[in-house]
Design a protein around this motif. Structure first.
Motif, PDB file in Angstrom:
ATOM      1  N   LYS A 128       0.518  -1.054   0.274  1.00 45.28           N
ATOM      2  CA  LYS A 128       0.145   0.164   0.068  1.00 45.28           C
ATOM      3  C   LYS A 128       0.903   1.151  -0.005  1.00 45.28           C
ATOM      4  O   LYS A 128       0.486   2.249  -0.686  1.00 45.28           O
ATOM      5  CB  LYS A 128      -1.040  -0.030   1.309  1.00 45.28           C
ATOM      6  CG  LYS A 128      -2.038   1.217   1.267  1.00 45.28           C
ATOM      7  CD  LYS A 128      -2.958   1.103   0.146  1.00 45.28           C
ATOM      8  CE  LYS A 128      -3.851   1.950   0.324  1.00 45.28           C
ATOM      9  NZ  LYS A 128      -5.078   1.983  -0.743  1.00 45.28           N
ATOM     10  N   VAL A 129       2.057   1.136   0.589  1.00 43.52           N
ATOM     11  CA  VAL A 129       2.943   2.588   0.797  1.00 43.52           C
ATOM     12  C   VAL A 129       3.607   2.714  -0.802  1.00 43.52           C
ATOM     13  O   VAL A 129       3.480   3.775  -1.050  1.00 43.52           O
ATOM     14  CB  VAL A 129       4.176   2.232   1.553  1.00 43.52           C
ATOM     15  CG1 VAL A 129       5.263   3.010   1.359  1.00 43.52           C
ATOM     16  CG2 VAL A 129       3.731   2.367   3.218  1.00 43.52           C
ATOM     17  N   LEU A 130       3.744   1.677  -1.450  1.00 41.70           N
ATOM     18  CA  LEU A 130       4.246   1.512  -2.715  1.00 41.70           C
ATOM     19  C   LEU A 130       2.908   2.213  -3.633  1.00 41.70           C
ATOM     20  O   LEU A 130       3.672   3.153  -4.687  1.00 41.70           O
ATOM     21  CB  LEU A 130       4.711   0.433  -3.231  1.00 41.70           C
ATOM     22  CG  LEU A 130       5.997  -0.035  -2.461  1.00 41.70           C
ATOM     23  CD1 LEU A 130       6.449  -1.555  -3.008  1.00 41.70           C
ATOM     24  CD2 LEU A 130       7.066   0.753  -2.543  1.00 41.70           C
ATOM     25  N   GLU A 131       1.842   1.810  -3.438  1.00 43.57           N
ATOM     26  CA  GLU A 131       0.883   2.284  -4.264  1.00 43.57           C
ATOM     27  C   GLU A 131       0.604   3.740  -4.023  1.00 43.57           C
ATOM     28  O   GLU A 131       0.340   4.717  -4.918  1.00 43.57           O
ATOM     29  CB  GLU A 131      -0.351   1.339  -3.878  1.00 43.57           C
ATOM     30  CG  GLU A 131      -1.609   2.001  -4.751  1.00 43.57           C
ATOM     31  CD  GLU A 131      -2.866   1.016  -4.201  1.00 43.57           C
ATOM     32  OE1 GLU A 131      -3.951   1.617  -4.024  1.00 43.57           O
ATOM     33  OE2 GLU A 131      -2.766  -0.010  -3.971  1.00 43.57           O
ATOM     34  N   LEU A 132       0.524   4.062  -2.735  1.00 46.01           N
ATOM     35  CA  LEU A 132       0.499   5.376  -2.175  1.00 46.01           C
ATOM     36  C   LEU A 132       1.555   6.439  -2.607  1.00 46.01           C
ATOM     37  O   LEU A 132       1.305   7.507  -3.162  1.00 46.01           O
ATOM     38  CB  LEU A 132       0.285   5.625  -0.871  1.00 46.01           C
ATOM     39  CG  LEU A 132      -0.999   4.954  -0.225  1.00 46.01           C
ATOM     40  CD1 LEU A 132      -1.032   5.017   1.086  1.00 46.01           C
ATOM     41  CD2 LEU A 132      -2.362   5.740  -0.716  1.00 46.01           C
ATOM     42  N   ALA A 133       2.693   5.810  -2.940  1.00 47.46           N
ATOM     43  CA  ALA A 133       3.959   6.649  -3.360  1.00 47.46           C
ATOM     44  C   ALA A 133       3.713   7.034  -4.951  1.00 47.46           C
ATOM     45  O   ALA A 133       4.004   7.957  -5.274  1.00 47.46           O
ATOM     46  CB  ALA A 133       5.120   6.003  -3.214  1.00 47.46           C
ATOM     47  N   VAL A 134       2.968   6.010  -5.578  1.00 49.21           N
ATOM     48  CA  VAL A 134       2.748   6.029  -7.131  1.00 49.21           C
ATOM     49  C   VAL A 134       1.752   7.200  -7.133  1.00 49.21           C
ATOM     50  O   VAL A 134       1.778   7.964  -8.112  1.00 49.21           O
ATOM     51  CB  VAL A 134       2.495   4.956  -7.684  1.00 49.21           C
ATOM     52  CG1 VAL A 134       1.741   5.083  -9.093  1.00 49.21           C
ATOM     53  CG2 VAL A 134       3.647   3.887  -7.675  1.00 49.21           C
ATOM     54  N   ARG A 135       0.653   7.146  -6.229  1.00 48.53           N
ATOM     55  CA  ARG A 135      -0.339   8.028  -6.518  1.00 48.53           C
ATOM     56  C   ARG A 135      -0.168   9.242  -6.059  1.00 48.53           C
ATOM     57  O   ARG A 135      -0.571  10.509  -6.680  1.00 48.53           O
ATOM     58  CB  ARG A 135      -1.410   7.632  -5.438  1.00 48.53           C
ATOM     59  CG  ARG A 135      -2.592   6.590  -5.710  1.00 48.53           C
ATOM     60  CD  ARG A 135      -3.470   6.101  -5.030  1.00 48.53           C
ATOM     61  NE  ARG A 135      -4.377   4.858  -5.254  1.00 48.53           N
ATOM     62  CZ  ARG A 135      -5.044   4.412  -4.691  1.00 48.53           C
ATOM     63  NH1 ARG A 135      -5.491   5.045  -3.415  1.00 48.53           N
ATOM     64  NH2 ARG A 135      -5.627   3.316  -4.687  1.00 48.53           N
ATOM     65  N   ALA A 136       0.921   9.514  -5.153  1.00 52.77           N
ATOM     66  CA  ALA A 136       1.314  10.841  -4.618  1.00 52.77           C
ATOM     67  C   ALA A 136       2.161  11.583  -6.027  1.00 52.77           C
ATOM     68  O   ALA A 136       1.947  12.675  -6.329  1.00 52.77           O
ATOM     69  CB  ALA A 136       2.343  10.728  -3.692  1.00 52.77           C
ATOM     70  N   ALA A 137       3.060  10.707  -6.639  1.00 49.13           N
ATOM     71  CA  ALA A 137       3.689  11.243  -7.861  1.00 49.13           C
ATOM     72  C   ALA A 137       2.751  11.633  -8.894  1.00 49.13           C
ATOM     73  O   ALA A 137       2.614  12.767  -9.441  1.00 49.13           O
ATOM     74  CB  ALA A 137       4.763  10.225  -8.213  1.00 49.13           C
ATOM     75  N   LEU A 152       6.031   9.954   1.634  1.00 51.88           N
ATOM     76  CA  LEU A 152       4.419  10.379   1.743  1.00 51.88           C
ATOM     77  C   LEU A 152       3.409   9.313   1.709  1.00 51.88           C
ATOM     78  O   LEU A 152       2.790   9.019   2.335  1.00 51.88           O
ATOM     79  CB  LEU A 152       4.106  11.265   0.234  1.00 51.88           C
ATOM     80  CG  LEU A 152       4.623  12.681   0.152  1.00 51.88           C
ATOM     81  CD1 LEU A 152       4.383  13.213  -1.111  1.00 51.88           C
ATOM     82  CD2 LEU A 152       3.912  13.439   1.460  1.00 51.88           C
ATOM     83  N   GLY A 153       3.980   8.133   0.929  1.00 53.07           N
ATOM     84  CA  GLY A 153       3.200   6.785   0.911  1.00 53.07           C
ATOM     85  C   GLY A 153       3.282   6.363   2.383  1.00 53.07           C
ATOM     86  O   GLY A 153       2.230   5.625   3.078  1.00 53.07           O
ATOM     87  N   MET A 154       4.231   6.163   2.941  1.00 50.11           N
ATOM     88  CA  MET A 154       4.407   5.812   4.353  1.00 50.11           C
ATOM     89  C   MET A 154       3.499   6.658   5.223  1.00 50.11           C
ATOM     90  O   MET A 154       2.580   6.002   6.149  1.00 50.11           O
ATOM     91  CB  MET A 154       6.018   5.928   4.984  1.00 50.11           C
ATOM     92  CG  MET A 154       6.606   4.791   4.392  1.00 50.11           C
ATOM     93  SD  MET A 154       8.119   4.767   5.259  1.00 50.11           S
ATOM     94  CE  MET A 154       9.337   4.862   3.964  1.00 50.11           C
ATOM     95  N   VAL A 155       3.850   7.883   5.084  1.00 50.65           N
ATOM     96  CA  VAL A 155       2.765   8.585   6.144  1.00 50.65           C
ATOM     97  C   VAL A 155       1.295   8.631   5.931  1.00 50.65           C
ATOM     98  O   VAL A 155       0.447   8.326   6.797  1.00 50.65           O
ATOM     99  CB  VAL A 155       3.347  10.042   6.080  1.00 50.65           C
ATOM    100  CG1 VAL A 155       2.229  11.153   6.793  1.00 50.65           C
ATOM    101  CG2 VAL A 155       4.619  10.311   6.464  1.00 50.65           C
TER     102      VAL A 155
END
Length: 189
Positions: A128-137, A152-155
């Motif tokens: 999920k962290v990796l997915e959220l990192a992609v979404r953040a970018a 950002l993905g971690m947070v």
């Protein structure tokens, strides 16, 4: 997916395996992503955490304290309440696989499980962290995913052990997110 990651961000993802093995864990969790990020002290995301007093050794000690080196903290009393005698289970496993089989994930008890070259699988939260990192970018219109996006993905994942370490260290997650966003904005300028 990793082709869009910057070289430092790719290094973070691959070095999670080093952290996982060093701690004798059988999975890659958000904590391993945090530790691997802190292995890149020159990266702005890691530097941000270090400025707040969270360096690699401090974070590693927090992970070990919270999770333990084996990754498994089994409460025998809690198991007893649901009818499981941990001592009996341990005795049976050791009778079948040898003394200490539960303490050595790569030993006799590990024969039935195959791990590709000692690689642990990513937990749901780590993925999920990796997915959220992609979404953040993507949300920022960034063409690549860097270490700031990983932070950002971690947070934003909000519930993994990495966040627990950040909170236990007294970091305000909203402030970490704002500072990370600002540093990503400065990188684009």
């Amino acid at each position: 997916m990793l082709e869009r990651f910057t070289a430092p961000a790719r290094r973070v993802v691959t070095e999670t395996q080093l952290e996982m093995r060093a701690l004798h864990h059988g999975h890659v969790g958000t904590e391993h992503l945090l530790l691997a990020l802190l292995r890149q002290p020159a990266e702005p995301a890691a530097a941000l955490l270090v400025r707040h007093g969270l360096d690699l050794e401090t974070a590693r000690a927090a992970v070990q304290r919270l999770l333990g080196e084996s990754g498994a903290t089994i409460d025998g009393a809690a198991l007893e309440t649901i009818g499981i005698d941990l001592d009996m289970v341990t005795a049976r496993v050791e009778a079948a696989f040898g003394v200490g089989a539960l303490a050595n994930p790569g030993g006799a008890a590990g024969r039935g499980r195959t791990r590709t070259q000692g690689r642990g699988t990513f937990t749901t939260r780590a993925r999920k962290v990796l997915e959220l990192a992609v979404r953040a970018a993507q949300g920022r219109g960034d063409s690549s995913i860097g270490t700031g996006h990983l932070l950002l993905g971690m947070v934003r994942e909000g519930g993994g052990l990495a966040v627990g370490v950040l909170r236990d260290h007294g970091l305000d997650l909203a402030e970490v997110e704002r500072e990370t966003e600002r540093s990503l904005g400065a990188d684009a300028a």
